[in-house]
Design an enzyme around this catalytic site. Structure first.
Site, PDB file in Angstrom:
ATOM      1  NE  ARG A 234       3.640  10.625  -0.057  1.00 34.30           N
ATOM      2  CZ  ARG A 234       2.430  10.582   0.510  1.00 34.30           C
ATOM      3  NH1 ARG A 234       2.254  11.056   1.736  1.00 34.30           N
ATOM      4  NH2 ARG A 234       1.406  10.061  -0.120  1.00 34.30           N
ATOM      5  CD  GLU A 263       6.291   7.027   5.640  1.00 34.97           C
ATOM      6  OE1 GLU A 263       5.287   6.412   5.239  1.00 34.97           O
ATOM      7  OE2 GLU A 263       6.324   8.262   5.717  1.00 34.97           O
ATOM      8  CG  HIS A 281       2.221   8.028   6.429  1.00 36.44           C
ATOM      9  ND1 HIS A 281       3.017   7.941   5.319  1.00 36.44           N
ATOM     10  CD2 HIS A 281       1.147   8.765   6.039  1.00 36.44           C
ATOM     11  CE1 HIS A 281       2.460   8.584   4.302  1.00 36.44           C
ATOM     12  NE2 HIS A 281       1.315   9.101   4.722  1.00 36.44           N
TER      13      HIS A 281
HETATM   14  C1  DGY Z   1      -2.017  10.475   1.383  1.00 42.31           C
HETATM   15  O1  DGY Z   1      -3.201  10.388   1.104  1.00 42.31           O
HETATM   16  O2  DGY Z   1      -1.170  10.824   0.566  1.00 42.31           O
HETATM   17  C2  DGY Z   1      -1.624  10.149   2.780  1.00 42.31           C
HETATM   18  O3  DGY Z   1      -0.288  10.431   3.007  1.00 42.31           O
HETATM   19  C3  DGY Z   1      -1.926   8.710   3.093  1.00 42.31           C
HETATM   20  O4  DGY Z   1      -1.051   7.907   2.368  1.00 42.31           O
END
Ligand code: DGY
Length: 330
Positions: A234, A263, A281
């Site tokens: 993240r 984002e 992402h």
């Molecule tokens: C998740 O599954 O957390 C990925 O980052 C997709 O959002």
């Protein structure tokens, strides 16, 4: 057999198309196009019993739905949902672990290689005709040979990355809140210590308050001028201005990023840097994997209203005993 077409389910903002079709087959789906509870007419709110969503769900939105029972989060990282707040209201939360682990790990290794071997710009060199015009692409100062990978967050995804990296010949170190007893990798009690010990620091942690801006200027400086930073967890786990500064000044060598602080906005200074590889992402973003994630959301919601144990409740819900509805909907 329970008929769930009488159960009103709110799809809170943009949602995967295949997943939406799966939900529509089962529930009485109402979708809003943006994550804004004001788009649900007040008179409709008491009817909503479930939410399916990806990204951020504000507590205020949850609180305006008095008969909400469950939130199915599309994604393994559920930092956008306050699961403790949901639990305090008796609302269960589920996420989508396991089904995306291998896909994300594949992308992580690709991002490591793209960053370390400068493969995006090398590809451009070939495609643009620059190879023919001006000769071979310059040798890369970085290599994976003989290097050490440090993983922050050795959970399911971190472990799948470690297994792949091992077969690439990399030595593995890691940092977790607690040491694992089932892995042969070298453990570091602090992130700072991990960064100082490795050549590539890779974040696979799911985000949330515990890791907020954990990768800061001190950690990046410990990684050092030959160090590479990779993030598939993240953006919130990184102090992004400090990262930009470290890349601009050469405090670290390069970064490969699939996730960002805000984002889809990526700071112009980060986009201007040639020692970065930036992905939008996409770590889990194959159609197959997204179908599996959508199916898991639907499965959890079906099981809840059918009075069966949830497949993947988040720990906060498990702790609160929110793992099964007392009785099936009739
Ligand atoms: C998740 O599954 O957390 C990925 O980052 C997709 O959002």
């Amino acid at each position: 057999m329970t008929d769930l077409r009488t159960v009103p389910l709110l799809v809170f903002g943009p949602y995967n198309e295949d997943g939406l079709a799966g939900l529509r087959d089962v529930f009485d789906v109402r979708q809003i196009e943006r994550r804004d509870i004001a788009l649900v007419p007040e008179s409709d709110r008491p009817a909503i019993r479930a939410i399916a969503m990806a990204g951020h769900l504000p507590n205020e939105a949850m609180d305006l739905l008095p008969n909400l029972e469950i939130i199915g989060h599309f994604g393994v990282g559920y930092d956008g949902v306050d699961a403790a707040h949901a639990a305090s209201r008796g609302v269960a939360v589920t996420n989508t672990p396991d089904v995306l682990t291998e896909e994300v790990a594949d992308t992580a290794l690709a991002l490591v290689l793209m960053t370390v071997r400068d493969l995006v710009r090398a590809e451009h060199h070939a495609r643009s005709g620059e190879w023919e015009r001006s000769g071979p692409y310059p040798l890369t100062p970085l290599s994976l040979r003989g290097r050490r990978l440090g993983i922050m967050g050795l959970g399911r995804i971190g472990l799948a990355i470690a297994k792949r990296a091992e077969s690439f010949g990399l030595a593995i170190d890691y940092h977790n809140r607690t040491q694992r007893t089932d892995v042969p990798y070298r453990y570091h009690e602090s992130l700072l210590e991990l960064a100082a010990a490795v050549d590539i620091l890779l974040v696979a942690a799911p985000g949330g308050a515990g890791t907020e801006r954990a990768v800061n200027a001190a950690v990046l400086s410990a990684l050092g001028p030959k160090g590479v930073f990779v993030n598939i967890g993240r953006g919130s786990s990184v102090d992004e201005p400090a990262l930009i500064e470290a890349l601009e000044t050469g405090a670290i060598a390069a970064a490969g990023l699939d996730v960002f602080a805000d984002e889809p906005r990526i700071p112009e200074r980060l986009r201007a840097l040639s020692n970065t590889v930036l992905l939008p992402h996409v770590a889990s973003a194959s159609r197959d994997t997204r179908i599996a994630m959508g199916s898991l959301v639907t499965e959890n919601l079906k099981r809840w209203f059918g009075g069966e144990a949830l497949t993947s409740p988040v720990p906060e819900s498990e702790k609160a005993g929110l793992v099964r509805r007392r009785e099936a909907v009739r």
